[in-house]
Scaffold this motif. Structure first.
Motif, PDB file in Angstrom:
ATOM      1  N   GLN A   1       0.839  -1.197   0.000  1.00 43.11           N
ATOM      2  CA  GLN A   1       0.000   0.000   0.000  1.00 43.11           C
ATOM      3  C   GLN A   1       0.880   1.256   0.000  1.00 43.11           C
ATOM      4  O   GLN A   1       0.703   2.146  -0.824  1.00 43.11           O
TER       5      GLN A   1
ATOM      6  N   ARG B   1      -2.204  -5.384  -2.299  1.00 39.86           N
ATOM      7  CA  ARG B   1      -2.841  -4.191  -2.871  1.00 39.86           C
ATOM      8  C   ARG B   1      -4.180  -4.598  -3.502  1.00 39.86           C
ATOM      9  O   ARG B   1      -5.178  -3.894  -3.367  1.00 39.86           O
TER      10      ARG B   1
ATOM     11  N   VAL C   1      -6.939  -4.955  -1.015  1.00 41.63           N
ATOM     12  CA  VAL C   1      -7.412  -3.660  -0.524  1.00 41.63           C
ATOM     13  C   VAL C   1      -8.314  -3.009  -1.573  1.00 41.63           C
ATOM     14  O   VAL C   1      -9.400  -2.508  -1.264  1.00 41.63           O
TER      15      VAL C   1
END
Ligand SMILES: Nc1ncnc2c1ncn2[C@@H]1O[C@H](COP(=O)(O)OP(=O)(O)OP(=O)(O)O)[C@@H](O)[C@H]1O
Ligand code: SF4
Ligand SMILES: [Mg+2]
Lengths: 331, 317
Positions: free
Chosen positions: B262, B271, B274
């Motif tokens: 991130q 990533r 997320v």
């Protein structure tokens, strides 16, 4: 120092680091180990036998012990002051050691052959293959059956007696001139004890090495030793040829050990039948440290620490009343 | 069958029920979350009809057990279903991102193992000295300081002020190994800080334990050098502990990579998950959860097998 002394310890005092500063575990130890002879060292638990033995090869845990005084001579060199590199050549080369507990003294994750051949490869430059075949020969020598198979096994597959045989094989691998055996049979069954002692006796004769045999067991000492050193509370209290010591012990402590042996008359009899206990190294006792347990204690015993006095050829005693009575008058 | 192969087969069989449970849990995680996915995905302005349409297209209107069955079907097919926003299957999205995360985890482990083991052994050998206390202080800092904080600081200093490293982006290894390393070095080091702290503490205590054992004295009595005693006699015994610690580290690296990817804008799996959560891409998040779970299982399997090679006492039992 006699001409034939292999290792000569003089005035050795070894101290351990404790909460209350440095404390002497052994004090003023002087003894010779002659080439090819077997020296017995006897005394109750805590009398300083192991500390003395470990000091010869400086094997105390790093940073915990120091030699405050004295010297340990081998071939004209003081092992206490030898650089680490020289000492490593002595360890496993000139002097080797067998320890009390065979269950914990072998490395559990290395094969038997690896552990035996390690010192051969190190001291004699053998290759891995040569080391392995020499290891198998040594396993034969210590009478382990099926040696080639055992060589590739790990210690957990072996019994206590077999492990002690492996320890002996490791120790004699480089043909040491002195083998220090620190209670090599104490942790074993009685029948196995006898076998291991017999093995050690045969090997000693075969290889012509000197042996320092440390034991609780006067029976073992009587069978094995030529000369005996009796230790109490970190000091040598009596030293004599084995015959003299058993027929005419002079120190009250030695007498006590003999009585406890004769009283039971059982082979394998442990010491410790004298009332009381060995004082800790940091206990302060005026004069003779055996005084509190001694049946013959006099005022003179408390006045000063008795000196180790030669009462006849090869017979030393640390007891003021006895040595005054027995020492040659010309002194 | 050699004992080693039999052992591997047994361990694999033992892992099967665990994998099953992990896949059900991955499925349940999103179903147990508060809120109705159909409502969230359809958006604020959606009419009830639109919401129902979304619900139907997601298959959320079907009975629970059917949904679970479809999930299993997707797993068996190996595509894990279709992503709602990425226009590709979940499996292919993850496969694209996996090399980044594996590179990050691998590189940081390559940094961690020698340094962590070395520092831990050093501290144990010089126990109680200033070396020991310095190593332990560094280790304590390593495990206590949050990685997002160090990462932010490091980006500010090394990337923005000094310009030594790119502050974001990723170059595939196959394309340019030097650029790959440059892109990953800083994030890997930051991920390693925690790992080194953890591993050196574990190594230290394992080695201290071994140094006190009788067989170390036996080794010294043979005239072996201190270096060989530490590296061969002691370390081989501490290895089981070090393997355990490494397994824990690898598992922790999954969580750590989410944060690091991130901060450094690395297009890895962390990533991806997320992004998936922010976009309410439920199939995607489920897929990643499953992969994370399987990774834990795999790590434990490898650790188990590694034990039996490190310690002859567990080898054939
Ligand atoms: N590492 C150590 N640190 C502190 N004190 C020690 C250490 N090793 C030995 N001692 C002390 O030195 C004294 C002598 O111990 P030693 O081990 O030499 O006795 P021993 O005669 O070998 O007894 P045993 O028959 O039980 O083996 C003991 O009082 C012991 O507490
Ligand atoms: S010096 Fe005294 S107390 Fe010590 S052993 Fe001799 S008689 Fe006993
Ligand atoms: Mg002892």
């Amino acid at each position: 120092m006699p001409a034939d002394a292999l290792v000569s310890i003089r005035d050795l005092t070894v101290q351990f680091r404790t909460d209350r500063g440095w404390v002497s575990a052994i004090e003023d130890i002087s003894l010779d180990i002659n080439a090819g002879e077997c020296l017995g060292v006897v005394g109750e638990s805590g009398s300083g036998k192991s500390v003395t033995a470990l000091s010869i090869l400086r094997l105390h845990a790093r940073g915990t012990a120091r030699a405050a005084r004295g010297s340990i001579m081998l071939d004209g060199r003081d092992l206490l002051r030898a650089p680490e590199r020289d000492l490593r050549r002595v360890r496993g080369g000139d002097i080797a050691m067998v320890f009390q507990d065979p269950m914990s003294s072998l490395n559990p994750v290395l094969t038997i052959a690896d552990q035996i051949s390690e010192s051969l490869r190190l001291h004699q430059g053998l290759s891995r293959a040569e080391g392995r075949s020499r290891a198998i020969e040594l396993l034969d020598l210590v009478r382990i059956a099926d040696a080639p198979r055992r060589a590739d096994e790990y210690p957990h597959r072996l019994s206590g007696g077999m492990r002690q045989r492996v320890m002996i094989a490791i120790a004699i691998a480089c043909r040491p001139r002195l083998l220090i055996a620190d209670e090599p049979t104490t942790a074993l069954d009685v029948t196995i004890q006898a076998q291991i002692l017999e093995l050690l006796r045969d090997l000693r004769a075969e290889l012509g090495m000197a042996v320092m045999m440390i034991s609780h067991d006067l029976g073992v000492i009587a069978e094995f030793a030529h000369r005996v050193v009796v230790m109490y509370a970190g000091r040598i209290v009596e030293q004599a040829p084995v015959g003299t010591l058993f027929s005419a012990p002079r120190h009250p402590y030695t007498e006590g050990l003999m009585t406890s042996l004769r009283g039971r008359d059982i082979p394998g009899q442990r010491l410790g039948s004298i009332p009381g206990r060995v004082p800790d190294p940091d206990e302060s006792i005026p004069g003779c440290r055996f005084g509190p347990r001694c049946a013959h204690v006099e005022a003179v015993c408390r006045a000063a620490v008795p000196a180790l006095v030669s009462i006849s050829e090869n017979h030393d005693v640390r007891c003021t009343p006895r040595s005054q009575a027995l020492a040659p008058a010309c002194l | 069958m050699t004992p080693a192969i039999r052992l591997i087969l047994i361990k694999l069989l033992q892992a099967v029920p665990v994998v099953l449970i992990v896949s059900i849990l991955a499925f349940l995680v999103l179903n147990l979350l508060p809120g109705d996915p159909a409502v969230i995905i359809a958006g604020d302005q959606a009419t009830p009809a639109a919401i129902e349409a979304v619900r139907h297209s997601l298959g959320l209107d079907r009975p629970f057990i059917v949904q679970l069955g479809i999930w299993f079907l997707h797993i068996v097919h190996g595509n894990f279903g279709n992503s709602l926003v990425l226009n590709q299957t979940v499996a292919s999205a993850m496969l694209q991102r996996l090399p980044v995360t594996l590179s990050l985890a691998g590189l940081s482990l390559a940094i961690t193992l020698p340094i962590g083991i070395g520092l831990g052994s050093l501290a144990a050998y010089y126990r109680g000295s200033w070396i020991d206390s310095s190593v332990m202080t560094v280790a304590l800092v390593g495990v206590s300081v949050p990685s997002f904080w160090v990462a932010g600081l490091a980006v500010a200093l090394f990337s923005v002020v000094l310009g030594w490293f790119p502050s974001s982006g990723y170059v595939p290894f196959a394309q340019n190994p030097a650029q790959w390393l440059r892109a990953l070095l800083l994030p890997s080091i930051i991920l390693s800080l925690f790992e080194i702290g953890f591993l050196s503490r574990m190594t230290r205590s394992a080695m201290l334990d071994v140094f006190g054992q009788d067989f170390i004295r036996t080794a010294r009595s043979k005239g072996i050098s201190e270096w060989r005693i530490v590296s061969k006699h002691a370390f081989r015994n501490a290895l089981v502990m070090v393997i355990t610690a490494t397994g824990i580290l690898l598992s922790a690296a999954i969580g750590g990579s989410v944060v690091i990817e991130q901060v450094f804008a690395l297009p890895g799996v962390g990533r991806l998950v997320v992004e998936g959560i922010l976009a309410r891409d439920y199939p995607l998040v489920q897929g990643v959860m499953l992969i994370y779970g399987l990774t834990f299982v795999l790590i434990n399997l490898i650790v188990d097998l590694a034990y039996s090679f490190a310690d002859p006492r567990v080898r054939y039992d």
